[in-house]
Scaffold this motif. Structure first.
Motif, PDB file in Angstrom:
ATOM      1  N   GLU A  14       4.607  -2.083  10.884  1.00  0.00           N
ATOM      2  CA  GLU A  14       3.222  -1.650  11.117  1.00  0.00           C
ATOM      3  C   GLU A  14       2.875  -1.748  12.609  1.00  0.00           C
ATOM      4  OE1 GLU A  14      -0.025   0.178   9.719  1.00  0.00           O
ATOM      5  OE2 GLU A  14       1.552  -0.533   8.382  1.00  0.00           O
ATOM      6  N   GLU A  18       1.677   1.285  15.111  1.00  0.00           N
ATOM      7  CA  GLU A  18       0.426   1.213  15.872  1.00  0.00           C
ATOM      8  C   GLU A  18       0.670   1.413  17.362  1.00  0.00           C
ATOM      9  OE1 GLU A  18      -1.833  -2.324  14.962  1.00  0.00           O
ATOM     10  OE2 GLU A  18      -1.675  -1.933  12.812  1.00  0.00           O
ATOM     11  N   LYS A  22      -0.881   4.432  19.565  1.00  0.00           N
ATOM     12  CA  LYS A  22      -1.685   4.146  20.759  1.00  0.00           C
ATOM     13  C   LYS A  22      -1.165   4.938  21.972  1.00  0.00           C
ATOM     14  CE  LYS A  22      -4.167  -0.071  21.548  1.00  0.00           C
ATOM     15  NZ  LYS A  22      -5.130   0.311  20.589  1.00  0.00           N
TER      16      LYS A  22
END
Length: 108
Positions: A14, A18, A22
């Protein structure tokens, strides 16, 4: 705008997903009319992951970039850089087209 990170032939943590999302989000700085960003990480060869990046923009076809290198984040950075170049080049082309139009109207 939607950002989708998916994986083929393996799993990403995860936190990695992320991080990738980003980095991809920063592409908006180069073109303000992006509608979707799709990042696909192919882990068939885990020693050299392949990253595909597809960006959809309003009133324009999709921009696509690919990269494969020694580490996942290096591949992500390279593919983001390639996409930045494509978006920059497209934006300059559009601006040049508008400037040329203004010059033609001014000379008439």
């Amino acid at each position: 705008m939607q950002i989708q990170v998916s994986t083929r032939h393996g799993q990403l943590s995860e936190a990695s997903q992320e991080k990738i999302a980003k980095k991809a989000e920063k592409l908006v700085r180069f073109h303000d009319r992006l509608t979707a960003i799709e990042v696909v990480v192919d882990l068939t060869d885990e020693a050299a992951p392949k990253v595909d990046l597809k960006v959809s923009a309003e009133h324009k076809h999709d921009f696509v970039a690919h990269d494969q290198s020694e580490s996942l984040m290096a591949s992500v950075d390279n593919v983001i850089e390639k996409m930045e170049q494509q978006l920059r080049k497209y934006k300059e082309k559009v601006q040049e087209r508008h400037r040329g139009k203004e010059r033609r109207e001014a000379s008439e």
